[in-house]
Design a protein around this motif. Structure first.
Motif, PDB file in Angstrom:
ATOM      1  N   ARG A   1       0.841  -1.212   0.000  1.00  0.00           N
ATOM      2  CA  ARG A   1       0.000   0.000   0.000  1.00  0.00           C
ATOM      3  C   ARG A   1       0.873   1.259   0.000  1.00  0.00           C
TER       4      ARG A   1
ATOM      5  N   ASP B   1       1.903  -1.723  -6.495  1.00  0.00           N
ATOM      6  CA  ASP B   1       0.500  -2.075  -6.734  1.00  0.00           C
ATOM      7  C   ASP B   1       0.386  -3.438  -7.402  1.00  0.00           C
TER       8      ASP B   1
ATOM      9  N   ASP C   1       1.071  -6.015  -4.780  1.00  0.00           N
ATOM     10  CA  ASP C   1      -0.089  -6.205  -3.906  1.00  0.00           C
ATOM     11  C   ASP C   1      -1.157  -7.048  -4.599  1.00  0.00           C
TER      12      ASP C   1
END
Length: 374
Positions: A117, A130, A133
């Motif tokens: 994040r 990103d 993630d």
């Protein structure tokens, strides 16, 4: 992988920043020499006080004596400034990479719930964070699915083994029992265990994507699956209707036949006994082909339908009958569809039953042209 220790990226970037700064300073001093000091005469020249300019014109050697120490001091300052500033800037630039590395190490230890994040506007590091993630979320979901699948498979396999053991214990402890009945029940239980094992192998083979893609006509697969399952449909009083044109898909013929057979078997088994209908249609488009299967049956809610592709789910309850399957039929269909880059849509019919549509990519143009030439 074991690697020999080396310099850190931050240290390398610091040296790079300081080196470029020293190079820029050296080029600037060289420019001063080339375009300024070279035009200063190397001997003293006197001018008439009445003329302009007044006084003694500067000498090159005197300017060099003044310029050289100060230039060396400037270069030393640039070196220190470049090292300190480069170290700070490199640390700030590599801070996101440090967070990504920490998250990677946590993932290698089995913690897939952690997320980076990374805040801030989008750049290369934030895009990497990103994507990482997203990968962690997919891995976490996949691992959870595999664990749930393994637990369900273990439970499903344990059931026939426990029944077999109980039947064998009865036959051993009570010689008066009818051995023919016991053998028949053992045969049924063993057949169910074999079906479950074969279904698990199909799922494993589909997950590996280790198959050769080639043009496959879905309409021919529908005919073959219908011929195979027609005795079952007749015993259950289910009518099968086939329609549609030639529908060439692109994938594994064996897996797509398994997909078609599972869809038709599911439509026959989960139907109205004695008066059920199944309609199969193939539709060919310019880029995709669609296999549509509709069947009559009990009315299902959207919540139940959404769970049908999960392993070992059988409608509203866990059915135990001769043709109930092993609970992997639609799960296998979903997996085969995914590995063929297709889409599966399951919709409950208002009058009862399901409408299942499998959309698959059509063969590339060069395959189609080659087939038509032959």
């Amino acid at each position: 992988m074991d690697r020999a220790p080396g310099f850190s990226v931050r240290f390398k970037l610091t040296l790079s920043y300081a080196g470029f700064l020293m190079l820029a300073g050296g080029l600037l001093l060289a420019a001063v020499w080339m375009f300024l000091l070279r035009y200063v005469p190397d001997r003293a020249m006197l001018y008439n006080p009445d003329d302009s300019p007044h006084g003694v014109f500067p000498v090159r050697s005197a300017l060099l004596d003044v310029f050289a120490p100060r230039a060396a001091a400037v270069m030393a300052f640039l070196l220190v400034f470049g090292l300190v500033g480069g170290w700070i800037l490199a640390g700030r630039m590599l801070a996101p990479l440090t967070r990504i590395t920490d998250a990677t190490r946590m993932a290698t230890k089995g913690s897939l719930s952690h997320r980076i994040r990374l805040p801030g506007r989008r750049d290369e590091f934030r895009e990497l964070a990103d994507d990482f993630d997203t990968m962690l979320a997919q891995l976490e979901a996949h691992v959870a699915e595999q664990r749930r699948f393994a637990a369900n498979a273990s439970h499903e396999l344990r059931t026939p083994l426990a029944i077999s053991q109980a039947l064998l214990d009865v036959a051993r402890n009570d010689p008066a029992q009818d051995l023919g009945e016991i053998i028949g029940r053992l045969h049924a239980v063993n057949s169910r265990a074999i079906d479950l094992t074969e279904a698990l192998l199909v799922l494993s083979r589909a997950d590996q994507r280790s198959f050769t893609r080639e043009p496959v006509d879905l309409s021919l697969l529908v005919e073959e699956a219908t011929e195979t399952l027609l005795p079952l449909a007749e015993r259950r009083g289910v009518t099968i209707e086939n329609s549609g044109d030639i529908a060439p898909a692109f994938g594994s013929g064996a897996l797509l036949l398994q997909l078609t057979t599972n869809l038709l078997h599911n439509a026959i088994v989960h139907n109205l006994p004695g008066k059920g209908t199944v309609r199969i249609e193939t539709v060919a488009g310019p880029e995709t082909v669609v296999l549509m299967v509709e069947n009559s049956g009990a009315t299902l809610s959207p919540q139940v339908v959404s769970t049908l592709t999960e392993p070992f789910q059988r409608g509203t309850e866990r059915i135990r009958s001769d043709h109930a399957g092993v609970g992997l039929g639609l799960a296998i269909v979903k997996r085969i569809t995914d590995v063929h880059d297709g889409s599966l849509t399951i919709t409950p019919r208002t009058e009862g039953g399901l409408r299942i549509a499998v959309q698959l990519p059509a063969p590339p143009a060069h395959f189609t042209n080659r087939t038509s030439d032959q």
